[in-house]
Design an enzyme around this catalytic site. Sequence first.
Site, short mmCIF file in Angstrom:
data_model
loop_
_atom_site.label_atom_id
_atom_site.label_comp_id
_atom_site.label_asym_id
_atom_site.label_seq_id
_atom_site.Cartn_x
_atom_site.Cartn_y
_atom_site.Cartn_z
CG ASP A 250 -34.22 -33.39 22.58
OD1 ASP A 250 -33.71 -32.29 22.84
OD2 ASP A 250 -33.85 -34.46 23.12
CE LYS B 252 -37.89 -27.33 23.75
NZ LYS B 252 -37.76 -28.78 23.53
N GLY C 180 -30.75 -28.35 24.48
CA GLY C 180 -29.92 -28.29 23.27
C GLY C 180 -30.86 -28.00 22.11
CG HIS C 181 -33.30 -25.23 22.12
ND1 HIS C 181 -34.07 -24.22 22.62
CD2 HIS C 181 -33.54 -26.31 22.93
CE1 HIS C 181 -34.74 -24.67 23.68
NE2 HIS C 181 -34.42 -25.93 23.89
CD GLN D 107 -35.20 -28.36 30.09
OE1 GLN D 107 -35.68 -27.40 30.65
NE2 GLN D 107 -33.99 -28.35 29.59
P1 GDP Z 1 -35.36 -28.74 20.65
O1 GDP Z 1 -34.56 -29.10 21.85
O2 GDP Z 1 -36.83 -28.86 20.87
O3 GDP Z 1 -35.00 -27.40 20.05
O4 GDP Z 1 -35.02 -29.85 19.55
P2 GDP Z 1 -33.54 -30.40 19.17
O5 GDP Z 1 -32.83 -29.36 18.40
O6 GDP Z 1 -32.88 -30.98 20.36
O7 GDP Z 1 -33.94 -31.64 18.27
C1 GDP Z 1 -34.74 -31.49 17.14
C2 GDP Z 1 -33.96 -31.96 15.92
O8 GDP Z 1 -34.86 -32.08 14.84
C3 GDP Z 1 -32.90 -30.98 15.46
O9 GDP Z 1 -31.82 -31.72 14.95
C4 GDP Z 1 -33.59 -30.21 14.33
O10 GDP Z 1 -32.69 -29.71 13.37
C5 GDP Z 1 -34.44 -31.27 13.74
N1 GDP Z 1 -35.70 -30.86 13.13
C6 GDP Z 1 -36.60 -29.94 13.55
N2 GDP Z 1 -37.71 -29.97 12.79
C7 GDP Z 1 -37.50 -30.95 11.87
C8 GDP Z 1 -38.28 -31.50 10.81
O11 GDP Z 1 -39.43 -31.11 10.57
N3 GDP Z 1 -37.72 -32.52 10.09
C9 GDP Z 1 -36.48 -32.99 10.34
N4 GDP Z 1 -36.02 -33.97 9.58
N5 GDP Z 1 -35.72 -32.50 11.33
C10 GDP Z 1 -36.22 -31.50 12.09
P1 IMO Z 2 -34.47 -29.49 25.18
O1 IMO Z 2 -34.71 -28.06 25.57
C1 IMO Z 2 -34.54 -33.72 26.19
C2 IMO Z 2 -33.86 -34.78 30.38
C3 IMO Z 2 -32.58 -35.55 30.65
C4 IMO Z 2 -33.05 -36.41 31.81
C5 IMO Z 2 -33.97 -35.47 32.59
C6 IMO Z 2 -33.31 -34.79 33.77
O2 IMO Z 2 -33.33 -29.68 24.26
O3 IMO Z 2 -35.75 -30.11 24.71
P2 IMO Z 2 -31.59 -32.76 33.88
O4 IMO Z 2 -30.22 -32.60 33.32
O5 IMO Z 2 -32.58 -31.76 33.41
O6 IMO Z 2 -31.58 -32.87 35.38
O7 IMO Z 2 -32.08 -34.21 33.36
O8 IMO Z 2 -34.40 -34.49 31.66
N1 IMO Z 2 -33.68 -33.50 29.66
C7 IMO Z 2 -33.95 -33.33 28.36
N2 IMO Z 2 -34.34 -34.22 27.42
N3 IMO Z 2 -34.40 -32.41 25.87
C8 IMO Z 2 -34.05 -31.51 26.80
O9 IMO Z 2 -34.02 -30.19 26.56
C9 IMO Z 2 -33.77 -31.96 28.11
N4 IMO Z 2 -33.37 -31.35 29.25
C10 IMO Z 2 -33.34 -32.30 30.19
O10 IMO Z 2 -32.20 -36.31 29.55
O11 IMO Z 2 -33.84 -37.48 31.32
MG MG Z 3 -33.03 -30.44 22.39
#
Ligand code: GDP
Ligand code: IMO
Ligand code: MG
Length: 427
Positions: free
Chosen positions: A13, A16, A40-41, A223
């Site tokens: 999270d 990416k 979840g991106h 991840q």
């Molecule tokens: P990912 O799994 O690495 O793609 O990240 P996620 O989407 O799960 O979580 C990142 C969150 O941060 C998302 O809600 C993005 O919209 C948000 N985000 C990304 N870069 C920034 C930033 O520079 N500032 C803020 N406020 N939000 C950001």
């Molecule tokens: P993105 O791509 C954050 C975590 C789960 C749990 C552990 C094992 O959005 O960064 P799993 O379902 O993979 O067997 O769970 O890994 N986990 C993540 N945490 N971002 C993710 O993906 C994750 N994918 C798995 O919360 O702790």
């Molecule tokens: Mg994510």
Amino acid sequence: MPVVAILGAQWGDEGKGKVVDMLAQRVSMVVRFSGGDNAGHTVSNPAGEFKLHLVPSGIFAPEVTCIIGNGVVINPKVLIGEIDQLNQRGVDTSRLFISDRANLIMPYHLLLDGLEEEARGGKALGTTLKGVGPAFADKTARLGIRVGDLLDKEAFRERLGAVLDHKNVILTKVYGAKALSLDEVYSQYCQYGERLAPHIRETVIMLHEALDRGEMVLLEGAQGTLLDPDFGTYPYATSSSPLAGGACLGAGLGPNKIDRIFGVYKAYCTRVGGGPFPTELKDETGDLIRERAHEYGTTTGRPRRCGWFDAVAARFSSRVNGFTGAVVTRLDILDVLPALKVCVGYKLDGKNIDSFPASAVALARCRPVYEELPGWETPTTEIRRYDQLPLKARQYIARLEELIACPVSLVCVGPERAQAIEKTPIL
Ligand code: GDP
Ligand code: IMO
Ligand code: MG
């Protein structure tokens, strides 16, 4: 022309999806190489806000070919739902291709993920319950069913029958659950296969043809490094490798083909699910970060645990990936804080250490040693040039660069595509 990897450097999270969406404008192919719909991106761009789980974040760039590589485990129901939703919102998915070698998430994987977590009781890992762990376990145990298998219905039925016999014994005899019906699973998955058939390809050939043409390719991580089954906080880990090495395997690429490897770091740390997290803040600062940043899981909605930037973990992460550059996201979240802490070492059983322990039990006993830096207390979300960032924000970034031992190329100050500052050219 370069292959560039965008990888999670913490516990996932990191942003990416946002970075890949932004850079996809400049490449011709984006490849997801690991994980499944546990990812979840979130992508915010002129087309709207999207939460992607399987489809690469390059899907919004009109000319980009998007590939779900062999290293991903695919729940076909989730993928079809995601494709439908994108189409309904006007996003073209005709350039999306799925590796015939990718393993499928089957109904018993979903059931077993839940049953195994329940059986762990108080020691549950906090998985996303998407069946990802059991699917990767089956891949390694040679019990997997692959996307390409759906294209030969007769062979698929025979393979599914043999695997399901085995899985039904576990479901019924170990967990006292109900057996699954071969006919039902077979007919459901045949339907998925028919629907996905136009997208199924030998994607490794597509990738190498693109490279032969001199095209630019992005590898989209899922991840984060600290969830890696080898280098993460095992057993509080995921089941496939989010590392640069995992990218080679999950896309079908030699390590010498990757030119640049970017680690994506949040300006602080978060973690969702169980496992040690030395810099976790269980106080009002942690709550402030969570609420300001809306740190709730994209996939499960669970509140994310928040804490200070952990430079010990960050440096380790850079080493095991070979990062050539770093991206720092969510700098804007820190805009309101008068002082910031960065963990520069751990105290373990009375001794100072500066390495990331292999044992999750030891890591749980580590107490962070902090360095304090002044906050900038100025909004940064509108800033687009690095030299216009407040001096204290640049000093914070400079200290992170020093501690991670890796130059920062890109700094993000908001979720929108445009809210990014290129410190040095990234592509
Ligand atoms: P990912 O799994 O690495 O793609 O990240 P996620 O989407 O799960 O979580 C990142 C969150 O941060 C998302 O809600 C993005 O919209 C948000 N985000 C990304 N870069 C920034 C930033 O520079 N500032 C803020 N406020 N939000 C950001
Ligand atoms: P993105 O791509 C954050 C975590 C789960 C749990 C552990 C094992 O959005 O960064 P799993 O379902 O993979 O067997 O769970 O890994 N986990 C993540 N945490 N971002 C993710 O993906 C994750 N994918 C798995 O919360 O702790
Ligand atoms: Mg994510």
